[in-house]
Design a protein around this motif. Structure first.
Motif, PDB file in Angstrom:
ATOM      1  N   LYS A 150       0.831  -1.196   0.000  1.00 59.45           N
ATOM      2  CA  LYS A 150       0.000   0.000   0.000  1.00 59.45           C
ATOM      3  C   LYS A 150       0.877   1.262   0.000  1.00 59.45           C
ATOM      4  O   LYS A 150       0.619   2.220  -0.737  1.00 59.45           O
ATOM      5  CB  LYS A 150      -0.920   0.004   1.219  1.00 59.45           C
ATOM      6  CG  LYS A 150      -1.891   1.174   1.240  1.00 59.45           C
ATOM      7  CD  LYS A 150      -2.834   1.080   2.440  1.00 59.45           C
ATOM      8  CE  LYS A 150      -3.810   2.259   2.447  1.00 59.45           C
ATOM      9  NZ  LYS A 150      -4.734   2.195   3.607  1.00 59.45           N
ATOM     10  N   ALA A 151       1.918   1.239   0.826  1.00 55.15           N
ATOM     11  CA  ALA A 151       2.827   2.389   0.890  1.00 55.15           C
ATOM     12  C   ALA A 151       3.575   2.548  -0.429  1.00 55.15           C
ATOM     13  O   ALA A 151       3.765   3.660  -0.924  1.00 55.15           O
ATOM     14  CB  ALA A 151       3.815   2.197   2.044  1.00 55.15           C
ATOM     15  N   LYS A 152       3.978   1.419  -1.004  1.00 52.52           N
ATOM     16  CA  LYS A 152       4.683   1.459  -2.287  1.00 52.52           C
ATOM     17  C   LYS A 152       3.796   2.061  -3.376  1.00 52.52           C
ATOM     18  O   LYS A 152       4.240   2.877  -4.184  1.00 52.52           O
ATOM     19  CB  LYS A 152       5.129   0.054  -2.691  1.00 52.52           C
ATOM     20  CG  LYS A 152       6.198  -0.572  -1.784  1.00 52.52           C
ATOM     21  CD  LYS A 152       6.529  -1.973  -2.260  1.00 52.52           C
ATOM     22  CE  LYS A 152       7.447  -2.693  -1.286  1.00 52.52           C
ATOM     23  NZ  LYS A 152       8.760  -2.055  -1.198  1.00 52.52           N
ATOM     24  N   ALA A 153       2.532   1.630  -3.389  1.00 52.56           N
ATOM     25  CA  ALA A 153       1.597   2.131  -4.401  1.00 52.56           C
ATOM     26  C   ALA A 153       1.383   3.628  -4.253  1.00 52.56           C
ATOM     27  O   ALA A 153       1.300   4.363  -5.248  1.00 52.56           O
ATOM     28  CB  ALA A 153       0.271   1.383  -4.289  1.00 52.56           C
ATOM     29  N   ALA A 154       1.320   4.106  -3.019  1.00 50.52           N
ATOM     30  CA  ALA A 154       1.131   5.538  -2.770  1.00 50.52           C
ATOM     31  C   ALA A 154       2.330   6.335  -3.268  1.00 50.52           C
ATOM     32  O   ALA A 154       2.184   7.419  -3.856  1.00 50.52           O
ATOM     33  CB  ALA A 154       0.909   5.779  -1.282  1.00 50.52           C
ATOM     34  N   ILE A 155       3.520   5.784  -3.039  1.00 46.95           N
ATOM     35  CA  ILE A 155       4.735   6.471  -3.477  1.00 46.95           C
ATOM     36  C   ILE A 155       4.820   6.499  -5.007  1.00 46.95           C
ATOM     37  O   ILE A 155       5.185   7.518  -5.617  1.00 46.95           O
ATOM     38  CB  ILE A 155       5.974   5.781  -2.885  1.00 46.95           C
ATOM     39  CG1 ILE A 155       5.972   5.936  -1.362  1.00 46.95           C
ATOM     40  CG2 ILE A 155       7.261   6.382  -3.463  1.00 46.95           C
ATOM     41  CD1 ILE A 155       7.014   5.102  -0.656  1.00 46.95           C
ATOM     42  N   LEU A 156       4.441   5.388  -5.651  1.00 47.34           N
ATOM     43  CA  LEU A 156       4.440   5.342  -7.113  1.00 47.34           C
ATOM     44  C   LEU A 156       3.452   6.347  -7.686  1.00 47.34           C
ATOM     45  O   LEU A 156       3.723   7.022  -8.689  1.00 47.34           O
ATOM     46  CB  LEU A 156       4.103   3.937  -7.598  1.00 47.34           C
ATOM     47  CG  LEU A 156       5.218   2.894  -7.503  1.00 47.34           C
ATOM     48  CD1 LEU A 156       4.709   1.528  -7.922  1.00 47.34           C
ATOM     49  CD2 LEU A 156       6.410   3.307  -8.359  1.00 47.34           C
ATOM     50  N   SER A 157       2.282   6.456  -7.042  1.00 44.77           N
ATOM     51  CA  SER A 157       1.275   7.409  -7.499  1.00 44.77           C
ATOM     52  C   SER A 157       1.806   8.837  -7.388  1.00 44.77           C
ATOM     53  O   SER A 157       1.613   9.663  -8.285  1.00 44.77           O
ATOM     54  CB  SER A 157      -0.005   7.256  -6.667  1.00 44.77           C
ATOM     55  OG  SER A 157      -0.956   8.222  -7.043  1.00 44.77           O
ATOM     56  N   LYS A 158       2.485   9.109  -6.288  1.00 40.28           N
ATOM     57  CA  LYS A 158       3.071  10.436  -6.096  1.00 40.28           C
ATOM     58  C   LYS A 158       4.147  10.698  -7.150  1.00 40.28           C
ATOM     59  O   LYS A 158       4.273  11.813  -7.676  1.00 40.28           O
ATOM     60  CB  LYS A 158       3.672  10.528  -4.697  1.00 40.28           C
ATOM     61  CG  LYS A 158       4.165  11.922  -4.326  1.00 40.28           C
ATOM     62  CD  LYS A 158       4.651  11.963  -2.885  1.00 40.28           C
ATOM     63  CE  LYS A 158       5.132  13.362  -2.513  1.00 40.28           C
ATOM     64  NZ  LYS A 158       5.615  13.408  -1.105  1.00 40.28           N
ATOM     65  N   GLY A 159       4.909   9.650  -7.475  1.00 43.89           N
ATOM     66  CA  GLY A 159       5.944   9.791  -8.493  1.00 43.89           C
ATOM     67  C   GLY A 159       5.370  10.121  -9.855  1.00 43.89           C
ATOM     68  O   GLY A 159       5.911  10.943 -10.589  1.00 43.89           O
TER      69      GLY A 159
END
Length: 330
Positions: free
Chosen positions: A266-275
């Motif tokens: 979930k945290a990884k997905a949030a960071i990718l979305s921000k990227g």
């Protein structure tokens, strides 16, 4: 999970590349200029640049080899190739001895009478430090390199070094007196050298372009509004791209580190979305910079082929990033 983690890291690196100044991928800006058979007199001694170095005129400004003229002013010169930075300073005793030896050798060179040639020089965006202070090439002018020698406008060098350098267009001569020489020769006056700021500007040998009313026109040394040069427009564009690159590297590398340290999907997905949002923002900034440059080039009648090179290089890298995204999601 390991494969996904590795692919994401590659994605961030690819995105970093995609934001890099595409001028590095485009053809370097090269100008052609006519050399001038000039006489050079410093402290009453005639000097000649080393073989393969020249005085030339471009866009009505006189350009000189920075190291040679700085040595003539008895200044030390150091070149930081990694950071493209030049430092001009007062020499220590060992450096001063070497400089005087160098000048003695150049004073014995024979003058090449009446010989001129056309040279092709590559523009370089270097930074300058004179006696501990940062100095900038005036807007509308630039620095150039030919066979490893860096050339700068005479007017810029005169003002940055704090020594009056006079260019006489009529006699094609450069004259100057160092502070040390004037201290030992009080009869020497500076009246002949007072016009150094305008002395480096030459009288146009051909009619100058009519002043442009379009946006982007800069001010000339005389204060009149003049048409910006092609080099000025592209140089400003590349400076903006460099700034964008620096910002992108900082932000995306930070997100990459966050991603690699994240503990759950979930945290990884949030960071990718921000990227992805950041990439969209950087892409928008890139397009704005390029559109502005294209408008200025068109408004002033210049070729816009370099704009296509900018966009092509950028889009190629972004597409590579998108391919990695597909691989991650597959």
């Amino acid at each position: 999970m390991g494969k996904f983690r590795y692919s994401a890291a590659l994605l961030w690196l690819t995105l970093l590349i995609s934001i890099a100044p595409v001028s590095a991928s485009a053809a370097p800006v090269v100008i052609k200029a006519q050399t001038v058979n000039a006489s050079i007199t410093f402290d009453g001694i005639n000097l000649q640049p080393p073989s393969g170095q020249y005085i030339f005129i471009y866009n009505n400004s006189t350009y000189v080899p920075l190291r040679f003229i700085s040595y003539a002013l008895q200044k030390s010169v150091s070149w930081d190739a990694k950071n493209v930075k030049v430092t001009v300073a007062e020499p220590n005793s060992r450096e001063l001895t070497a400089i005087k030896e160098y000048l003695m050798n150049t004073s014995n060179l024979k003058t090449s009478t009446g010989i001129t040639k056309t040279v092709a020089l590559q523009r370089v965006n270097a930074s300058y430090i004179f006696n501990g202070s940062v100095k900038s090439i005036p807007q509308g002018l630039s620095s150039y390199i030919l066979n490893g020698t860096l050339y700068v406008p005479l007017r810029f060098l005169s003002e940055a070094a704090g020594t009056s350098l006079k260019w006489d267009q009529k006699t094609k001569s450069i004259t100057a007196f160092t502070s040390a020489y004037k201290a030992q020769n009080p009869d020497v006056t500076t009246s002949s050298n007072e016009d150094s700021t305008s002395g480096s500007k030459t009288e146009p040998s051909t009619p100058s372009p009519a002043p442009s009313a379009q946006a982007g026109a800069g001010a000339s040394g005389s204060g009149a509004v003049s048409k910006p040069t092609y080099e000025q427009i592209t140089s400003e564009t590349e400076a903006k791209l460099t700034s964008l690159q620096s910002q992108a590297k900082s932000v995306l590398m930070g997100l990459a580190m966050e991603y690699l340290n994240a503990k759950d999907d979930k945290a990884k997905a949030a960071i990718l979305s921000k990227g992805e949002q950041q990439l969209s923002s950087f892409t928008s900034s890139f397009n704005s910079i390029i559109s502005d440059a294209e408008s200025k080039l068109k408004a002033n009648g210049y070729d816009t082929a370099i704009i296509d090179q900018y966009r092509s290089a950028f889009e190629s890298q972004v597409n590579s990033g998108l391919e990695l995204v597909k691989g991650m999601k597959g």
